[in-house]
Design an enzyme around this catalytic site. Sequence first.
Site: not given
Length: 137
Positions: A16, A35, A41, A43, A80-81, A126
Amino acid sequence: MPIAYLTRKETISCSHRLHNEHLSEQDNKLIYGKCNNFWGHGHNYTVEITIRGPVDSTTGMVMNLSDLKVYVQKVLGQMDHKNLDKDVDYFKSVVSTTENVAIYIFTEMKKLMPKPELLYEIKVCETDKNIVSYRGE
């Protein structure tokens, strides 16, 4: 009846960019720092979904873990992903902070669960040091 708390823990990987289109580039950089990187980037989030309710005297459960797993996987599978800002409609107009990630998961879980009142808390880690909890308040 006794009340118990049941928690399911999952891990998802998402990317994100923290950016608010209603702010200037300068303000975004000032507020979100690194960020706000244009390329984003990622997580590896740890998500804990906690259910709270009476223990059924027949089944001995607050909720069947198999059912909870299905609901959790449906919601987290949307994330996810993925790039949250580009692949999840909710984040096209909402900044994808960890707070808002927790709110999104909570809201989506409530839509899926036959007894949404059992949803107690969503906790999103996070990093090991940055954790958000949301209880629908």
